[in-house]
Enzyme design. Structure first.
Site, PDB file in Angstrom:
ATOM      1  N   HIS A 246      -2.754  10.930   1.100  1.00  0.00           N
ATOM      2  CA  HIS A 246      -2.141  10.701   2.412  1.00  0.00           C
ATOM      3  C   HIS A 246      -1.543  12.040   2.850  1.00  0.00           C
ATOM      4  CE1 HIS A 246      -0.682   7.231   5.103  1.00  0.00           C
ATOM      5  NE2 HIS A 246      -0.299   8.332   5.721  1.00  0.00           N
TER       6      HIS A 246
ATOM      7  N   GLU B  84      -3.420  -0.224   8.231  1.00  0.00           N
ATOM      8  CA  GLU B  84      -2.188   0.080   8.970  1.00  0.00           C
ATOM      9  C   GLU B  84      -2.264  -0.531  10.359  1.00  0.00           C
ATOM     10  OE1 GLU B  84      -0.944   4.196   9.330  1.00  0.00           O
ATOM     11  OE2 GLU B  84      -1.434   4.592   7.220  1.00  0.00           O
TER      12      GLU B  84
ATOM     13  N   ASN C 185      -7.183   1.692   9.865  1.00  0.00           N
ATOM     14  CA  ASN C 185      -5.858   1.860  10.456  1.00  0.00           C
ATOM     15  C   ASN C 185      -6.036   1.660  11.958  1.00  0.00           C
ATOM     16  OD1 ASN C 185      -5.172   2.668   7.894  1.00  0.00           O
ATOM     17  ND2 ASN C 185      -4.391   4.674   8.473  1.00  0.00           N
TER      18      ASN C 185
ATOM     19  N   GLU D 210      -6.909   8.328   6.832  1.00  0.00           N
ATOM     20  CA  GLU D 210      -7.088   8.916   8.171  1.00  0.00           C
ATOM     21  C   GLU D 210      -7.678  10.320   8.134  1.00  0.00           C
ATOM     22  OE1 GLU D 210      -3.898   8.553  10.946  1.00  0.00           O
ATOM     23  OE2 GLU D 210      -3.989   6.377  10.918  1.00  0.00           O
TER      24      GLU D 210
ATOM     25  N   ARG E 291       0.860  -1.186   0.000  1.00  0.00           N
ATOM     26  CA  ARG E 291       0.000   0.000   0.000  1.00  0.00           C
ATOM     27  C   ARG E 291       0.896   1.236   0.000  1.00  0.00           C
ATOM     28  NH1 ARG E 291      -2.380   2.910   4.858  1.00  0.00           N
ATOM     29  NH2 ARG E 291      -3.669   4.466   3.841  1.00  0.00           N
TER      30      ARG E 291
ATOM     31  N   TYR F  24      -4.152   1.108  15.589  1.00  0.00           N
ATOM     32  CA  TYR F  24      -2.942   1.112  16.410  1.00  0.00           C
ATOM     33  C   TYR F  24      -3.241   0.949  17.888  1.00  0.00           C
ATOM     34  CZ  TYR F  24      -0.265   2.942  12.441  1.00  0.00           C
ATOM     35  OH  TYR F  24       0.350   3.095  11.238  1.00  0.00           O
TER      36      TYR F  24
HETATM   37  C1  PNW Z   1      -0.819   7.068  10.954  1.00  0.00           C
HETATM   38  N1  PNW Z   1      -3.067   8.582  16.836  1.00  0.00           N
HETATM   39  O1  PNW Z   1      -0.885   8.231  11.744  1.00  0.00           O
HETATM   40  C2  PNW Z   1      -0.508   7.543   9.548  1.00  0.00           C
HETATM   41  O2  PNW Z   1      -1.421   7.095   8.591  1.00  0.00           O
HETATM   42  C3  PNW Z   1       0.897   7.245   9.119  1.00  0.00           C
HETATM   43  O3  PNW Z   1       1.257   8.108   8.078  1.00  0.00           O
HETATM   44  C4  PNW Z   1       1.816   7.321  10.320  1.00  0.00           C
HETATM   45  O4  PNW Z   1       3.175   7.290   9.981  1.00  0.00           O
HETATM   46  C5  PNW Z   1       1.445   6.167  11.220  1.00  0.00           C
HETATM   47  O5  PNW Z   1       0.065   6.165  11.523  1.00  0.00           O
HETATM   48  C6  PNW Z   1       2.238   6.118  12.509  1.00  0.00           C
HETATM   49  O6  PNW Z   1       2.003   7.264  13.273  1.00  0.00           O
HETATM   50  C7  PNW Z   1      -1.403   8.230  13.025  1.00  0.00           C
HETATM   51  O7  PNW Z   1      -2.977   9.646  17.447  1.00  0.00           O
HETATM   52  C8  PNW Z   1      -1.420   9.442  13.665  1.00  0.00           C
HETATM   53  O8  PNW Z   1      -3.658   7.612  17.336  1.00  0.00           O
HETATM   54  C9  PNW Z   1      -1.980   9.558  14.927  1.00  0.00           C
HETATM   55  C10 PNW Z   1      -2.520   8.446  15.548  1.00  0.00           C
HETATM   56  C11 PNW Z   1      -2.489   7.221  14.919  1.00  0.00           C
HETATM   57  C12 PNW Z   1      -1.920   7.113  13.659  1.00  0.00           C
END
Ligand code: PNW
Length: 468
Positions: free
Chosen positions: A127, A374, A313, A173, A83, A315
């Site tokens: 992006h 992601e 995405n 995002e 991706r 995390y």
């Molecule tokens: C994503 N949060 O950003 C982005 O899509 C990527 O470009 C980035 O490098 C990656 O995750 C890692 O940070 C985020 O606050 C920004 O939870 C903020 C958050 C999560 C993901």
């Protein structure tokens, strides 16, 4: 007698994609080459004080000149899919008007190299690197003109790459670039601590103005879906890649899960909920004094164009909830200051979010297909030992997260692929080069690439199509 080992039991469905992900501004470099126009991230990173160490993406990983080496690395890591994102100002230096031939030719070459290596290309169209001209002349996503220009650009790209690129993500995002860029985001990370995140173009709009920006972003998504359906070949598959805010239940009972569903639907009202339901919730419309967003029924129809898949995405947990007898039927649970975290300031750790995000999305909206677009974690330093780079924390993180994702697929949640963030260490926005998310280590002085321990783990997992 036969013993089923863990890896045999913890298999993913056949055809599951083992992908890696990146984005244009974070890896390409070549910021002003071959006719590329400046983006809002070029401007933002060139402004002192915005980025850790005043780093910028002028050179980044120099992927623009090293994409053949990078495709070889991805093949060696066992990735079945990649991706990447297309830099809008490479293709349309001023955001609209005449396309820049050299810009689209770069993605042409990249896609050919990927296919020759047996890697399926998945393209993200936005992006966050908006052409600076659109920011200067119409106020970026504050204007509906940007949504229209985005759709024209998306249609052009799908027309040019569509014979080989079969999957598109419109926008990456929504909350990160809308709230981050037009107001600044505050993330609760446990105890009383709040982390503030900023992004280009670095504006501070009111809540009411922000809702109009959100509306133009989802409208741009819907218009782009229509443009790709019009210009790309029949059978082209389209979705978005959103960082869903996941309400995590603490107890797996029907009432706790129902509370988590209600909370997830409400907290994503401005983005996922309206894109998948075609209406703003009453609660959302009543916020900010009901002054915004201004919209038409026709626009709601465009925003909710049917999609082939939903990209998530994932995390971290958004927050935790429990049922409540009072409206709105759920209640937030405080997060302890001692809650475990990964390196990034915002990164609360809970691998179960890889189970709950797709399961809650399936329960709420039942999309035909889901991708994890992601997942990954950052580290500020690396442990080099005997010429190898060891990131056992990342291996722990990935094994735990993929274990939870496998639990979701084994229960029948239609997840068809996973994209690890990231293929390589790269420019991590506000953190600059000081936060490394890659399976491959990059020395940002020599630009030499070295696969980490986590790359070996990923290759074996992809080979066995299982959690190993
Ligand atoms: C994503 N949060 O950003 C982005 O899509 C990527 O470009 C980035 O490098 C990656 O995750 C890692 O940070 C985020 O606050 C920004 O939870 C903020 C958050 C999560 C993901």
């Amino acid at each position: 007698s036969t013993v089923n080992t863990g890896a045999e039991i913890r298999r993913f469905p056949d055809g599951f994609q083992w992908g890696v992900a990146t984005s244009s501004y974070q890896i390409e470099g070549a910021w002003d080459e071959d006719g590329k126009g400046p983006s809002i991230w070029d401007t933002y990173a060139h402004t002192p004080g915005n980025i850790h160490n005043d780093d910028n993406g002028d050179v980044a990983n120099d992927h623009y000149h090293r994409h053949h080496e990078d495709v070889d690395l991805m093949r060696d890591i066992g990735a079945t899919a990649y991706r990447f994102s297309v830099a809008w100002p490479r293709v349309f230096p001023d955001g609209a008007g005449a396309p820049n031939r050299a810009g689209i030719d770069f993605y042409d070459r990249l896609v050919d190299a990927l296919l020759a290596a047996g890697i399926e290309p998945y393209a993200t169209l936005y992006h966050w690197d908006l052409p600076q001209t659109l920011q200067d002349e119409v106020g970026g996503w504050q204007s509906k003109d940007t949504a229209k220009a985005f759709a024209d650009y998306a249609g052009y790209v799908s027309g040019r790459l569509g014979d080989r690129v079969k999957h598109y993500f419109t926008i990456n995002e929504f909350a990160s670039f809308v709230e981050g860029g037009y107001q600044g985001v505050d993330v609760k990370v446990g105890g009383d601590e709040i982390v503030h995140l900023g992004a280009a173009p670095g504006l501070r709009l009111s809540d009411s103005e922000l809702k109009q920006v959100r509306h133009h972003a989802v409208l741009g998504h819907g218009m782009a879906v229509q443009a790709i359906r019009a210009h790309g070949p029949a059978g082209t598959k389209i979705g978005f890649a959103d960082n869903i805010r996941v309400a995590v239940p603490t107890i797996d009972t029907p009432d706790h899960v129902a509370a988590a569903e209600r909370a997830t639907r409400a907290r994503n009202a401005g983005f996922m909920t309206v894109m998948l339901e075609g209406r703003y919730t009453d609660e959302y419309l009543a916020e900010a004094g009901g002054r915004s967003p201004v919209f038409t029924d026709e626009e709601l129809g465009i925003i909710a164009e049917p999609l082939d898949f939903v990209g998530l995405n994932v995390y971290k947990p958004g927050w935790y909830v429990e049922p409540s007898d009072e409206a709105p039927g759920y209640r937030d649970i405080p997060i302890n200051a001692s809650h475990p975290r990964m390196q990034s300031s915002w990164h609360l750790l809970d691998p179960e979010v890889l189970y709950w995000a797709p399961r809650l999305v399936q329960n709420l909206w039942n999309p035909p297909s889901i991708y994890i677009t992601e997942n990954g974690c950052g580290a500020s330093d690396v442990m080099a030992h005997d010429g190898r780079i060891y990131d056992s924390d990342r291996v722990m993180f990935l094994r735990a997260c993929l274990g939870q994702l496998q639990r979701a697929t084994s229960e029948g949640v239609p997840v068809h692929g996973y994209f690890l963030w990231s293929a390589q260490d790269n420019f991590e926005w506000m953190d600059g080069y000081g936060n490394r998310f890659g399976l491959v280590y990059v020395d940002f002085d020599t630009l030499e690439r070295t696969p980490k321990l986590s790359a070996s783990w990923f290759r074996e997992a992809a080979r066995r199509n299982a959690v190993v």
